[in-house]
Enzyme design. Structure first.
Site, PDB file in Angstrom:
ATOM      1  N   ASP A 501       0.800  -1.100   0.093  1.00 38.00           N
ATOM      2  CA  ASP A 501       0.116   0.022  -0.001  1.00 38.00           C
ATOM      3  C   ASP A 501       0.938   1.438   0.265  1.00 38.00           C
ATOM      4  O   ASP A 501       0.079   2.196  -0.260  1.00 38.00           O
ATOM      5  CB  ASP A 501      -0.764   0.087   1.353  1.00 38.00           C
ATOM      6  CG  ASP A 501      -2.180  -0.917   0.986  1.00 38.00           C
ATOM      7  OD1 ASP A 501      -2.652  -0.710   0.002  1.00 38.00           O
ATOM      8  OD2 ASP A 501      -2.860  -1.098   2.019  1.00 38.00           O
TER       9      ASP A 501
HETATM   10  C1  GLC Z   1      -1.878  -3.781   5.112  1.00 43.87           C
HETATM   11  C2  GLC Z   1      -3.051  -3.958   4.206  1.00 43.87           C
HETATM   12  C3  GLC Z   1      -2.566  -4.558   3.107  1.00 43.87           C
HETATM   13  C4  GLC Z   1      -1.309  -4.629   2.340  1.00 43.87           C
HETATM   14  C5  GLC Z   1      -0.380  -4.431   3.214  1.00 43.87           C
HETATM   15  C6  GLC Z   1       0.867  -3.970   2.900  1.00 43.87           C
HETATM   16  O1  GLC Z   1      -1.667  -5.053   5.926  1.00 43.87           O
HETATM   17  O2  GLC Z   1      -4.261  -4.325   4.979  1.00 43.87           O
HETATM   18  O3  GLC Z   1      -3.802  -4.647   2.151  1.00 43.87           O
HETATM   19  O4  GLC Z   1      -1.152  -5.290   1.288  1.00 43.87           O
HETATM   20  O5  GLC Z   1      -0.727  -3.572   4.443  1.00 43.87           O
HETATM   21  O6  GLC Z   1       1.011  -2.574   2.520  1.00 43.87           O
HETATM   22  C1  GLC Z   2      -0.713   2.378   5.889  1.00 40.97           C
HETATM   23  C2  GLC Z   2       0.000   1.219   6.284  1.00 40.97           C
HETATM   24  C3  GLC Z   2      -0.388  -0.085   5.465  1.00 40.97           C
HETATM   25  C4  GLC Z   2      -1.743  -0.202   5.356  1.00 40.97           C
HETATM   26  C5  GLC Z   2      -2.433   1.116   4.762  1.00 40.97           C
HETATM   27  C6  GLC Z   2      -4.045   1.029   5.009  1.00 40.97           C
HETATM   28  O1  GLC Z   2      -0.525   2.887   4.604  1.00 40.97           O
HETATM   29  O2  GLC Z   2       1.351   1.493   6.175  1.00 40.97           O
HETATM   30  O3  GLC Z   2       0.336  -1.142   6.241  1.00 40.97           O
HETATM   31  O4  GLC Z   2      -2.126  -1.123   4.482  1.00 40.97           O
HETATM   32  O5  GLC Z   2      -2.114   2.141   5.719  1.00 40.97           O
HETATM   33  O6  GLC Z   2      -4.529   1.971   4.498  1.00 40.97           O
END
Ligand code: GLC
Ligand code: GLC
Length: 830
Positions: A501
């Site tokens: 993300d």
């Molecule tokens: C969080 C989110 C997931 C994403 C991950 C890596 O766990 O829920 O959707 O893939 O972060 O950013």
């Molecule tokens: C932030 C976090 C990620 C998560 C996301 C959800 O980017 O670092 O882990 O998945 O928020 O919105």
């Protein structure tokens, strides 16, 4: 203190700071906490269908119906001082000595304390001056209420006269506005009291058709519903004025902050035990059945529910029902490995956590407020794979719900709200890995159940009636979404982000008030491509082809296969950096995750997916890539996401470099993606390495370093601080993480190697060569397989011999029998 010792065993032997706060009771499937002052609240979840509660080891937490944002029953104060404020509390006034059985909130020193977190239930027991107070908390199956059975025992030789006060605080239903719209909230609160039941009916007179209640099964001495009176304006949870004075004041809340507190007098003879049953429940009434008379709510449903559990005996029966429900769920896959830590993870806790992530996605935990995020498209598909063997019917329903939030071009809402099942507009779409996960979810479901009929279900786009196409068509548009969104190197365009993300390559953000994930201010002409999606596409693209062949759609299969072959070539040509797979190309077409880069030279995700796909395996690329991962990303606590960590802000990379080095997506050990490397290791047959990675992040093996690890030793956390962090080894974001299902999938299907396929169970373990063998019992498509794997030659991978019910087989695919019988399977490696 930074340890550099690589070997896990040596590290732990040398680590003197053994610190535990409890122990595993595997027979009862419980974690027993013996010290209430855990390094962080250690929580559990009650309920697994509609009504849910979070409960900490000191009875903190909250309850909600279906949706932690829109139907919040009780209030919780996030990130408060002290930590974990708000819950369902009992106060005992023993002739002036005031204490709580869960230690908090009174914090009166207890003579003994014990909290047992089990499968969807928790017991908390405290003892003070000869009185034992034990509460069993659970949500009975198919019930919209939390039951609290408080058992009081007088161990002393004197008569005990106790005054008991219960306490919950109502939330104004919408957990978000509950915390901000005080100008309204302080005027809307309404309650009603009848007998021993306190009803919370705020906003019921207008658009709401639901209320909550808190009851007890005995006559009360009195009650309180006005918070200010109960506590006294200047007191905390630890010293409510009404409790200190020992007398309820029968307040009826009008606005401000309504609460519910019963006051009950209990007299106990020496040796005597008494039970009180409290219920915190939720009711919905049809529009024309809302009222009994003017301003008096219709309580029929509440009373009916209360009656079902109004004696300790009835509660015990319901509790036994919950226990046997879990016996049954956990009997589908059981392991006997000879290693009790591994067995307790596989047989109990990892499966339990998979149920929880299935229910909640990333919505409500002690790190997720329940307000911010709903059900994730990619998350829910992945959560499903650790759960599908437990209750396939619910996985089926979930697949349809998820697919219904897709658009005709294969793109999809990144999240949807559990209450409405509608896509969330605020976060929107554009995460280009999302569609492929639907293929993973659906094919995993069919491999478990053999139910191909799901492919013919009529599923709408964006929940719009009239737009229905078959689920199979949704898989086709998912596949095509990648094919139709390729960049200059023939690799998938990343969109807002892929699985990571925080790799926001089309967001150049100077403004701290904008979200990295929804700001896509540079996608026009972007050359940002993802090697993670490329590998993902090859893995689940093949699953799509296999499915097409199964259903006789050979034309689609061969055209899809061409796209996959082309992608493999593109990866080999443009995605290989010499010693590992690149991570991405940025907006300008520059490499990310390359030796050329100053920071972030190597990333875990693309190396996981490209080795899982076996890309360049023959030429040795997989082995090289995995060796590089080991050399550069492994540390004593797990595999970090990238290295070197980013030490400054790279505007063209997005959120990733906004985290301090060693945390979260910037070189944290993001446990979710460690299994991808483990699976990659099994693809090239390195069972010992796969196992060592598995064990490093596996909570049961970290129990003895709980003071460092901090989060619950019975569940995975999303992240453990990496080697570049200030405090390597410290975990955060426990419970709601794809880590649960990915680790279950990896250990059961790739290390132990019991894999559901369309035509049966394939047994293909990849284990450390010094393992002598193990036993798995697997219930599958109507039969039970008792599988014994033997490893006389001391190897890691390769099946020499398979015997089913005494008959030697020609392959390691155990054919379906579906005859309800038990089968003995012997598998000899060699
Ligand atoms: C969080 C989110 C997931 C994403 C991950 C890596 O766990 O829920 O959707 O893939 O972060 O950013
Ligand atoms: C932030 C976090 C990620 C998560 C996301 C959800 O980017 O670092 O882990 O998945 O928020 O919105």
């Amino acid at each position: 203190m930074k340890e550099t010792i690589k070997d896990f065993d040596v590290y732990h032997k040398n680590n003197k700071q053994i610190m535990k706060f409890g122990y595993f009771d595997d027979k009862n499937r419980e974690y027993v906490i013996t010290n209430p002052q855990t390094p962080w609240p250690w929580i559990n979840y009650l309920g697994n269908e509609d009504f849910f509660s979070l409960i900490s080891n000191t009875a903190g937490g909250y309850s909600f119906y279906k949706d932690a944002k829109f139907r919040r029953l009780t209030r919780y104060r996030y990130n408060n001082v002290p930590m974990d404020s708000g819950g369902r509390y009992f106060y005992i006034n023993d002739e002036g000595t005031i204490w709580s059985p869960g230690w908090k909130p009174c914090k009166t020193p207890l003579d003994s304390y014990e909290c047992r977190h089990g499968m969807n239930y928790t017991t908390i027991q405290g003892e003070k001056n000869g009185v034992i107070a034990k509460t069993l908390f659970f949500v009975p199956l198919k019930t919209w209420a939390e039951v609290q059975k408080l058992t009081l025992t007088n161990k002393s030789s004197a008569v005990k006269k106790l005054t008991i006060f219960s306490f919950v605080e109502w939330a104004m239903w919408n957990a978000a506005t509950d915390m901000e719209n005080f100008q309204r909230n302080f005027s809307t609160g309404e309650v009603e009291i009848e007998g021993s039941v306190i009803y919370h009916k705020t906003e019921y007179r207008e658009r709401r058709n639901h209320y909550a209640y808190y009851s007890v099964n005995v006559p009360v001495k009195g009650f309180d519903t006005d918070r200010e009176t109960f506590f006294g304006l200047y007191n905390g949870f630890d010293e409510p004025q009404v409790v200190t004075e020992g007398k309820p004041t029968n307040t009826i809340a009008h606005g401000w902050s309504p609460i519910a507190s019963h006051c009950i007098e209990v007299e106990l003879q020496p040796g005597e035990e008494k039970n009180l049953v409290f219920m915190l429940g939720y009711v919905e009434n049809a529009g024309d059945k809302k009222w009994e008379s003017k301003d008096i709510i219709n309580k029929t449903k509440a009373k009916k529910c209360i009656e079902l559990f109004d004696t300790a005996a009835k509660v015990d029966i319901a509790f036994a029902g919950l226990r046997s429900y879990w016996d049954n769920l956990l009997s589908v896959y059981t392991l006997d490995s000879g290693d009790e830590k591994l067995d307790r993870m596989v047989n109990i806790w990892n499966q339990y956590q998979c149920m929880i992530t299935f229910c909640f996605s990333r919505s409500a935990s002690y790190f997720e407020s329940g307000i911010g995020r709903g059900m994730g498209f990619r998350d829910s598909n992945q959560d499903l794979i650790g759960f599908v063997h437990q209750i396939p019917e619910r996985a089926r329903e979930r697949i349809i719900d998820i697919a219904s939030t897709q658009f005709p071009d294969g793109g999809c809402y990144h999240q949807y709200q559990p209450l409405t099942k509608k896509g969330n507009n605020e976060i929107g779409q554009g995460f280009n890995d999302d569609p492929m996960w639907l293929i993973f979810g659906t094919t995993s479901y069919i491999k478990e159940t053999g139910d191909f009929s799901i492919l013919n279900e009529a599923v709408p786009y964006d929940n719009k009636p009239g737009t229905e196409v078959t689920l199979f068509r949704h898989l086709t548009v998912s596949f095509n979404h990648v094919v139709n969104n390729l960049g200059p190197h023939g690799l998938p365009l990343i969109g807002r982000a892929d699985w990571n993300d925080c790799l926001n390559l089309n967001c150049f953000s100077y403004d701290p008030n904008e979200s990295f994930q929804t700001t896509e201010n540079k996608s026009e002409g972007s050359k940002a491509e993802s090697l993670m999606i490329a590998g993902l596409f090859v893995v689940y693209g093949r699953a799509y082809v296999e499915l097409c062949l199964r259903i006789g759609n050979t034309k689609e299969a061969s055209s899809a296969q061409k796209h996959i072959d082309t992608m493999i070539e593109a990866i080999k040509t443009h995605g290989w950096d010499g010693e590992w797979f690149l991570r991405a190309y940025d907006y300008f077409g520059n490499k990310i995750g390359s030796n050329e880069n100053e920071e972030g030279k190597i990333f875990i995700e693309s190396n996981g997916w490209c080795t899982m796909a076996g890309i360049g395996k023959e030429e040795g690329l997989c082995e090289k890539a995995l060796n590089s991962v080991k050399e550069r990303l492994e540390c004593e606590h797990g595999i970090v996401l990238n290295n070197p960590a980013f030490t400054k802000y790279y505007i063209e990379y997005g959120e990733i470099s906004s985290y301090p080095p060693g945390y979260k997506e910037n070189a944290g050990i993001f446990c979710h993606n460690n299994p991808w490397i483990m699976i990659g290791e099994t693809i090239i047959g390195r069972g010992r390495q796969a196992w060592e990675y598995y064990r490093k992040i596996c909570p049961a093996y970290l129990e003895e370093v709980s003071d460092l690890h901090k989060t619950e030793p019975y569940v995975y956390s999303q992240m453990i601080a990496g080697k570049d962090a200030f405090k390597p080894g410290e975990a955060k974001n426990s419970w709601l993480t794809g880590t649960a299902s990915w680790n279950f999938y990896t250990i059961t299907q790739f290390i132990l190697g019991v894999q559901p396929e369309y035509d049966g169970l394939r047994i293909d373990p990849c284990i450390p060569d010094d393992w002598k063998g193990f036993k798995v019992t697997r219930k599958y498509r109507g039969a039970t397989y008792h599988i014994e794997v033997q490893n006389p030659a001391g190897i890691s991978k390769g099946v020499k011999e398979v015997i089913v019910d005494g008959k030697p087989q020609t392959s390691n695919l155990i054919p379906l029998s579906g005859n309800g019988l038990e089968h003995a399977v012997t598998v000899v490696l060699g």
